[in-house]
Design a protein around this motif. Structure first.
Motif, mmCIF file in Angstrom:
data_model
loop_
_atom_site.group_PDB
_atom_site.id
_atom_site.type_symbol
_atom_site.label_atom_id
_atom_site.label_comp_id
_atom_site.label_asym_id
_atom_site.label_seq_id
_atom_site.Cartn_x
_atom_site.Cartn_y
_atom_site.Cartn_z
ATOM 1 N N GLN B 13 0.830 -1.200 0.000
ATOM 2 C CA GLN B 13 0.000 0.000 0.000
ATOM 3 C C GLN B 13 0.873 1.263 0.000
ATOM 4 O O GLN B 13 0.547 2.243 -0.665
ATOM 5 N N ALA B 16 1.999 1.808 -3.477
ATOM 6 C CA ALA B 16 0.908 2.340 -4.302
ATOM 7 C C ALA B 16 0.732 3.836 -4.045
ATOM 8 O O ALA B 16 0.570 4.628 -4.978
ATOM 9 N N LEU B 17 0.799 4.241 -2.778
ATOM 10 C CA LEU B 17 0.633 5.657 -2.437
ATOM 11 C C LEU B 17 1.800 6.476 -2.962
ATOM 12 O O LEU B 17 1.625 7.612 -3.426
ATOM 13 N N VAL B 20 1.229 7.143 -6.491
ATOM 14 C CA VAL B 20 0.237 8.220 -6.656
ATOM 15 C C VAL B 20 0.914 9.581 -6.511
ATOM 16 O O VAL B 20 0.673 10.497 -7.311
ATOM 17 N N GLU B 42 -0.325 21.905 -1.447
ATOM 18 C CA GLU B 42 -0.986 21.356 -0.252
ATOM 19 C C GLU B 42 -1.323 19.872 -0.438
ATOM 20 O O GLU B 42 -1.209 19.067 0.498
ATOM 21 N N GLU B 43 -1.694 19.492 -1.654
ATOM 22 C CA GLU B 43 -1.986 18.080 -1.923
ATOM 23 C C GLU B 43 -0.725 17.220 -1.796
ATOM 24 O O GLU B 43 -0.746 16.131 -1.223
ATOM 25 N N ALA B 45 1.930 17.952 -0.031
ATOM 26 C CA ALA B 45 2.319 17.915 1.375
ATOM 27 C C ALA B 45 1.487 16.879 2.126
ATOM 28 O O ALA B 45 2.010 16.146 2.977
ATOM 29 N N ALA B 46 0.199 16.800 1.807
ATOM 30 C CA ALA B 46 -0.660 15.809 2.476
ATOM 31 C C ALA B 46 -0.202 14.391 2.135
ATOM 32 O O ALA B 46 -0.133 13.515 3.005
ATOM 33 N N MET B 47 0.144 14.153 0.871
ATOM 34 C CA MET B 47 0.634 12.828 0.479
ATOM 35 C C MET B 47 1.949 12.512 1.187
ATOM 36 O O MET B 47 2.160 11.407 1.676
ATOM 37 N N SER B 49 3.000 13.647 3.981
ATOM 38 C CA SER B 49 2.752 13.421 5.402
ATOM 39 C C SER B 49 2.262 11.990 5.627
ATOM 40 O O SER B 49 2.729 11.297 6.543
ATOM 41 N N VAL B 50 1.333 11.532 4.795
ATOM 42 C CA VAL B 50 0.859 10.149 4.903
ATOM 43 C C VAL B 50 2.018 9.179 4.678
ATOM 44 O O VAL B 50 2.195 8.208 5.418
ATOM 45 N N ARG B 54 3.769 6.442 7.291
ATOM 46 C CA ARG B 54 3.849 5.002 7.001
ATOM 47 C C ARG B 54 5.290 4.505 7.033
ATOM 48 O O ARG B 54 5.565 3.412 7.501
#
Lengths: 490, 490
Positions: B13, B16-17, B20, B42-43, B45-47, B49-50, B54
């Protein structure tokens, strides 16, 4: 940081990730190499898994318990977050995963069954999905009405009883109007000719520009089924080209510009919050419909379009702008919802609304769906369905679990009728601008009175604030009778 | 499920992220509306951060403690996951965020400074980044060498001492060759003319096809700085068009096809695992270089290209295929690394390698960098830098924190030299295919002997398995002397 700030910071990141997931969908339908299907499905699943985990994060419940709203806007944000959190929390993870898996598979099974005209290949799958959706509805309804629980996902605050009453009020006048129009002596001509792709796309771009579509925050690509995608600073449209029918490309484009304009028109302060998107499917559809129909297929704008198309294609098969106006509003019998004219469109919706309510309530089995569809279609449209692709297999919606979605299209038409009446009253000389290919004053009124508010007000309240009147089917019906009465010389 | 299975499912996973996130970068550089910059940041940065959460998830440590590998492949997977986990765990979250924030800002500051020829506007920012990178290097090195710790991110297992020794061995022969070539009596002509964009792109597509680029798993778009993006089923290339210089488009395309081919050539069983990507930057660059230079600028393939270009542009300013071969390999003095020919390219790298080692070691301050660059350039190239954009401001790398990256370009050239020698020995009639515009046998050999293994072997072992010989600078130097000796009639 207060609990409110913590919650909003968390939500902000969720909104950003959700926007990324939507962008992946755009990529898949427009530019993705066709060999990447499996990979993309795994990427989407990974994003969905992250999003599901965030949406059900127990910290949201704690923050909601402690957060204090300082004004109505903050309170609405809290309400919207709470609504999504409690909905997500009610659906067991197993069910959510199973629904995602089944609907992802079912879409392909539906497409194959449609291509092969073989409903029996699809109905068992549809039944599996129906059972899962009923389970989901039961979890959401918490003892209440199952269909209302599903509807609430697309048109919050509306019930099937309200919609049924609305449709009952609309049906007689729509049926009568259709009868008059189809029986009229004067029948508009169809447009004939060959219309090269590049010219169609150039015209479509000119139409988008006429509606003030912001090309610095959007773009146009080709897709099999046109859609719009994205929000805030990046809302893209898609269109399609049929070389014998330029209206397909042009009016698809204008329709999608309506959706994108709504997203792009929302107050930029609402970006990355639950206020930063169109408030419901019905509200969304009201924008795409008023852009496409009340404005785009009106006499003034179509007069401008006639001139542009005549120039671009070096003459047209219709003699003048009046005949062209009739042509773009031509009413003909037909099986397909997405190709329906303004007069018949809502009748297609009513058929689906009744059938899906019966399916969800357990009054209709998927085994009997083909017969139920065909019987009802003959009754409502006076024509027997000739093949499944023109009947029960025509729409993708049920295969992807979208029960409760169809009525929002008709609600969008009703909202558009209300908004159009108010817009005309507020901008009496609108046609002067439209005749010159400038929909700016209409868009500005819609932006100011509706679009900019995003999710701030519930859908019905939003329309009523914009129009200063109760939501009603009457403006739409009056508009249709007047418009089509004049075109068909009734 | 065993701990190994749990770990791999989690990693799957994450992969996969991460794919993306990379796709978002592609979107930004090719199709994104220009008004969407803030939203995209911002998008992203959010990715990030996730992904960061992980990559540092403590469960990885627990799984690693318990997981049992059943074979060498599984063990390599565990080693690669452990390596990334321990690296990520060593960097404090605060430092990771600060680096992400600063480098994101610095890229714009660098671009402005380059446009304004104003190094003083960029150097303070560069100093901030240097300090952060030194802090990162110290955290990673754990008492060891700082530069080696950074290098390990791009070329695992290699040290600056090894690279310095390699460069020391290469320099004298490269310098001597350059002197001979620039002083030769015969000098190839430049290509003159005007080359329309559409024709260039058509030729570039034909070249990509000649190398077997799989269009069902890729696509080509235009970008300011060409790059390739993505893996497994979806690796896309970009190119650029300069209407006076068709080689820019054509050889950029072939270069990026090399990168994408590597990713697309990896065993599909490795998808969504740490084995499912090119093993190092040097290994990657070896593919793009051998595609572009040893094959693409060779006599046989350039003969085919000469014919294709003559047809497409209705004649060329060079008289025949032999002259054309000299033209595509023309050596001229120049300031810019990315425009450098095969003879001089590695000298540009050596300059950067030494300067960045001094910066990281604290032997050189950013305040003195301009002077250090200019002094060194004059010494190495015999020409004074005329303006900062042709000097220290030409590359984006340091602004985004890529210290330790530059030497991998030269390593890629060395690897390409080794691979090319082995390829020629294994496929003696290769030129017969290349002369017909078919690089298939070369690509097949590279796929079979190198690309398909993905991350299975460490970079040096990978090259040595493919070639059956130790990695050495000699094949590259021999190739260059032979090729340019012939072209320049030395």
């Amino acid at each position: 940081m207060s609990a409110f700030d913590d919650l909003l910071a968390f939500q902000r990141q969720t909104e950003a990730l959700s926007s990324v997931a939507e962008r992946l969908g755009w990529d898949q339908e427009t530019v993705m190499p066709r060999g990447a299907v499996e990979q993309r499905s795994e990427e989407m699943a990974a994003m969905e898994s992250v999003l599901h985990e965030r949406r059900t994060d127990p910290r949201i419940g704690e923050w909601l318990d402690q957060a204090q709203a300082e004004d109505d806007e903050d309170q609405r944000i809290l309400d919207l977050i709470a609504r999504d959190f409690h909905r997500a929390a009610r659906i067991p993870a197993r069910l959510a995963m199973e629904l995602a898996r089944q609907t992802s598979l079912a879409q392909g099974i539906w497409a194959d069954a449609r291509a092969n005209e073989a409903p029996q290949d699809f109905l068992p799958t549809l039944n599996d999905i129906l059972m899962l959706k009923r389970e989901e509805a039961a979890a959401l309804a918490d003892g209440g009405d199952l269909y209302d629980a599903l509807l609430d996902d697309y048109e919050p605050g509306t019930t099937q009883a309200e919609i049924a009453a609305l449709f009952d009020a609309m049906r007689p006048r729509l049926v009568a109007l259709r009868e008059d129009v189809l029986g009229a002596e004067y029948q508009p001509q169809a447009l004939k000719g060959d219309f090269p792709q590049e010219t169609q796309l150039r015209l479509a771009r000119a139409c988008a520009t006429a509606y003030g579509y912001d090309w610095t925050r959007g773009r146009m690509d080709i897709a099999v089924h046109p859609f719009s995608s994205g929000r805030w600073q990046d809302s893209r449209i898609t269109t399609r080209v049929v070389e014998t029918d330029p209206f397909n490309c042009i009016y698809s484009t204008i329709h999608e510009v309506g959706h994108s304009s709504y997203e792009l028109g929302i107050d930029s302060d609402y970006a990355f919050t639950p206020l930063g998107r169109g408030v419901s499917m019905g509200a969304h559809e009201s924008q795409s419909r008023i852009y496409e129909n009340q404005i785009g297929r009106g006499r003034a704008f179509s007069g401008w379009l006639y001139q542009r198309m005549s120039d671009a294609f070096d003459g047209l098969s219709v003699p003048d702008a009046d005949a062209f106006y009739a042509t773009v509003n031509r009413v003909t019998p037909g099986y397909i919802r997405t190709e329906a004219d303004e007069v018949q469109y809502n009748l297609h919706i009513m058929l689906r609304f009744d059938l899906e309510r019966d399916l969800i309530a357990g009054r209709l089995d998927t085994d009997d769906l083909v017969e139920a569809w065909n019987t009802r279609f003959l009754k409502d449209f006076g024509v027997a369905v000739d093949r499944p692709a023109n009947g029960v297999l025509q729409d993708v919606h049920w295969s992807v679990g979208l029960f409760g979605y169809f009525p929002t299209y008709a609600l969008g038409n009703v909202y558009a009728g209300c908004l159009h009446a108010a817009l005309r009253a507020a901008v009496p000389d609108l046609d002067r601008f439209l005749a010159a290919g400038d929909a700016g004053p209409a868009v500005e009124w819609l932006r100011e009175n509706m679009q900019r508010h995003g999710g701030l007000y519930p859908p019905r309240e939003l329309i009523e604030r914009a129009t200063g009147a109760d939501v009603s089917e009457l403006p739409l019906l009056d508009y249709l009778e007047e418009k089509f009465g004049a075109i068909y010389r009734l």
